[in-house]
Design an enzyme around this catalytic site. Sequence first.
Site, PDB file in Angstrom:
ATOM      1  N   LYS A   1       0.808  -1.219   0.000  1.00  0.00           N
ATOM      2  CA  LYS A   1       0.000   0.000   0.000  1.00  0.00           C
ATOM      3  C   LYS A   1       0.841   1.268   0.000  1.00  0.00           C
ATOM      4  O   LYS A   1       1.352   1.686   1.032  1.00  0.00           O
ATOM      5  CB  LYS A   1      -0.920  -0.007   1.217  1.00  0.00           C
ATOM      6  CG  LYS A   1      -2.110  -0.916   1.035  1.00  0.00           C
ATOM      7  CD  LYS A   1      -3.143  -0.639   2.106  1.00  0.00           C
ATOM      8  CE  LYS A   1      -4.036  -1.837   2.331  1.00  0.00           C
ATOM      9  NZ  LYS A   1      -4.373  -2.036   3.730  1.00  0.00           N
TER      10      LYS A   1
ATOM     11  N   GLY B   1       4.404  -4.643  10.719  1.00  0.00           N
ATOM     12  CA  GLY B   1       4.138  -5.998  11.203  1.00  0.00           C
ATOM     13  C   GLY B   1       4.683  -7.071  10.270  1.00  0.00           C
ATOM     14  O   GLY B   1       5.309  -8.040  10.727  1.00  0.00           O
TER      15      GLY B   1
ATOM     16  N   GLY C   1       0.581   1.426  11.874  1.00  0.00           N
ATOM     17  CA  GLY C   1       0.052   2.737  11.508  1.00  0.00           C
ATOM     18  C   GLY C   1       0.696   3.873  12.296  1.00  0.00           C
ATOM     19  O   GLY C   1       1.004   4.932  11.741  1.00  0.00           O
TER      20      GLY C   1
HETATM   21  P1  ADP Z   1       4.375  -3.899   6.719  1.00  0.00           P
HETATM   22  O1  ADP Z   1       3.298  -4.658   7.455  1.00  0.00           O
HETATM   23  O2  ADP Z   1       5.735  -4.365   7.103  1.00  0.00           O
HETATM   24  O3  ADP Z   1       4.201  -2.405   6.808  1.00  0.00           O
HETATM   25  P2  ADP Z   1       3.002  -4.034   4.206  1.00  0.00           P
HETATM   26  O4  ADP Z   1       1.753  -4.340   4.962  1.00  0.00           O
HETATM   27  O5  ADP Z   1       3.125  -2.735   3.510  1.00  0.00           O
HETATM   28  O6  ADP Z   1       4.251  -4.269   5.157  1.00  0.00           O
HETATM   29  O7  ADP Z   1       3.197  -5.139   3.066  1.00  0.00           O
HETATM   30  C1  ADP Z   1       3.405  -6.474   3.334  1.00  0.00           C
HETATM   31  C2  ADP Z   1       2.799  -7.398   2.308  1.00  0.00           C
HETATM   32  O8  ADP Z   1       3.220  -7.031   1.003  1.00  0.00           O
HETATM   33  C3  ADP Z   1       3.238  -8.811   2.519  1.00  0.00           C
HETATM   34  O9  ADP Z   1       2.113  -9.588   2.856  1.00  0.00           O
HETATM   35  C4  ADP Z   1       3.819  -9.228   1.179  1.00  0.00           C
HETATM   36  O10 ADP Z   1       3.475 -10.523   0.781  1.00  0.00           O
HETATM   37  C5  ADP Z   1       3.220  -8.221   0.244  1.00  0.00           C
HETATM   38  N1  ADP Z   1       4.011  -8.057  -0.992  1.00  0.00           N
HETATM   39  C6  ADP Z   1       5.226  -7.535  -1.125  1.00  0.00           C
HETATM   40  N2  ADP Z   1       5.651  -7.571  -2.408  1.00  0.00           N
HETATM   41  C7  ADP Z   1       4.636  -8.132  -3.118  1.00  0.00           C
HETATM   42  C8  ADP Z   1       4.439  -8.436  -4.497  1.00  0.00           C
HETATM   43  N3  ADP Z   1       5.376  -8.187  -5.405  1.00  0.00           N
HETATM   44  N4  ADP Z   1       3.272  -8.980  -4.851  1.00  0.00           N
HETATM   45  C9  ADP Z   1       2.312  -9.232  -3.950  1.00  0.00           C
HETATM   46  N5  ADP Z   1       2.438  -8.976  -2.624  1.00  0.00           N
HETATM   47  C10 ADP Z   1       3.579  -8.432  -2.218  1.00  0.00           C
HETATM   48  C1  3PG Z   2      -1.947  -1.622  15.925  1.00  0.00           C
HETATM   49  O1  3PG Z   2      -1.894  -2.857  15.964  1.00  0.00           O
HETATM   50  O2  3PG Z   2      -1.549  -0.951  14.947  1.00  0.00           O
HETATM   51  C2  3PG Z   2      -2.409  -0.893  17.156  1.00  0.00           C
HETATM   52  O3  3PG Z   2      -2.607  -1.780  18.208  1.00  0.00           O
HETATM   53  C3  3PG Z   2      -3.657  -0.053  16.887  1.00  0.00           C
HETATM   54  O4  3PG Z   2      -4.740  -0.873  16.581  1.00  0.00           O
HETATM   55  P1  3PG Z   2      -6.001  -0.254  15.809  1.00  0.00           P
HETATM   56  O5  3PG Z   2      -5.508   0.035  14.392  1.00  0.00           O
HETATM   57  O6  3PG Z   2      -7.079  -1.285  15.853  1.00  0.00           O
HETATM   58  O7  3PG Z   2      -6.377   1.030  16.487  1.00  0.00           O
HETATM   59 MG    MG Z   3       1.236  -5.043   6.917  1.00  0.00          MG
END
Ligand code: ADP
Ligand code: 3PG
Ligand code: MG
Length: 397
Positions: free
Chosen positions: A200, A353, A377
């Site tokens: 994202k 995460g 976040g």
């Molecule tokens: P974070 O939780 O560390 O902030 P994000 O939520 O932004 O990371 O993104 C993590 C997800 O992005 C993972 O589930 C991973 O599988 C996915 N991802 C990364 N590169 C690709 C790709 N090329 N195609 C599909 N999914 C991808």
């Molecule tokens: C998180 O896991 O990012 C925090 O615990 C906040 O949770 P929430 O997005 O449900 O407010």
């Molecule tokens: Mg994530």
Amino acid sequence: MLQIISDLEDSQYSGKTTLVRVDFNVSVNNGLIAEDYRIRMTLPTIEYLTKRDSKVVLASHLGRPQRPQSRYSLRPVAKRLSEIIGRSRVRFVDNCVGEIVRKEIESMDKGDVLLLENLRFHKEEETNDLLFSEQLASLADIYVNDAFSTSHRRHASTYGAAKLFNTRLAGFNLNKEVEYLSMIKENPIKPFTLVVGGVKIKDKIGALENLLPKADKVLIGGAAAYTFLKAKGVRTGNSPIDFEHLSWVTNALSTFGDKIMLPSDHIIASSPQDSYASMVKGDIPDNMSGFDIGNETVERYSAEVGAKGLGTVFWNGPMGLFEVGFFANGTMNIAKNMALAFWRGSKTLIGGGDTLEAMKKAGVSEGEVSHVSTGGGATLRFLAGDEMPGIIALNEK
Ligand code: ADP
Ligand code: 3PG
Ligand code: MG
């Protein structure tokens, strides 16, 4: 400047009740907790307070329940915390406000620890309701926020109730987060390398706007990379493109193009379930999607991250669909190179995460990173320079 718990004289804690907002929002499956990093990170604060003979009352949310539901109960967390603390049992009470909580606190000895039931079992928590805030605040003498990862929420436990206390302090975990993240936001030790992946782009734009001007090198990977490549006219096949943010990306490339590195080769397949994956340089054929960075990109990125022994590296977002074996290589290599950078003397920070999960999968321990942020976040909001009600409440009258 945040006032932290060690700024208050020891004698002030003795026999007093301290309400500590923690973030024990971990995933619980059948009563089992897989990842307890957020729990362990609060130990320094809890033990600091218990050693000073305070009654420690912990409050947290878990998940996003709309009403009391047993699968969102914090009871398993109390059990896990007891195991971690070892010497004493952590008490647990089935509510977070009201008479039964008050009685439970009255029966506590100095140095005892009590975990309250999920704050979000009361909808008033999220609406920052005044009456609910007053009920929470009436439980204790001192307020501590050690929940950095929830500090972007203006909820009763992070904001409304906090402001009703005369003494409001930051816990060690919250303070460490603020120190490290402020460093990269305001004055990163140079050279500053930013590694961004994941999916994202929208969630990361605010942070990127603040960090791009400060970074010396920006390495883009993950699904996010295809939007950058598309903006440069590279063919991206079926890879996900964030059309909504294509113009933002085009702008970023025209302003900061000199320091932005993009993948030059890719691991592609027709779908994540494909039993066959291949590597291509440059354009991605039609009907194929990129699921990881290719070997040449891994080498280029590794050299930027791991070979340096000075400066700062911040990594957020996996380089590929690392959950699937074929597509894990890029992410595993970045994780290992983060560890090398740390051992060579760089300040290294990891946020997100999924990134933390990837780091574990690569066999890199928390001790091989200068700072692993507990926030998702919250970390991105903080880096974007957004208001953090949970931090503001500690300072505001
Ligand atoms: P974070 O939780 O560390 O902030 P994000 O939520 O932004 O990371 O993104 C993590 C997800 O992005 C993972 O589930 C991973 O599988 C996915 N991802 C990364 N590169 C690709 C790709 N090329 N195609 C599909 N999914 C991808
Ligand atoms: C998180 O896991 O990012 C925090 O615990 C906040 O949770 P929430 O997005 O449900 O407010
Ligand atoms: Mg994530």
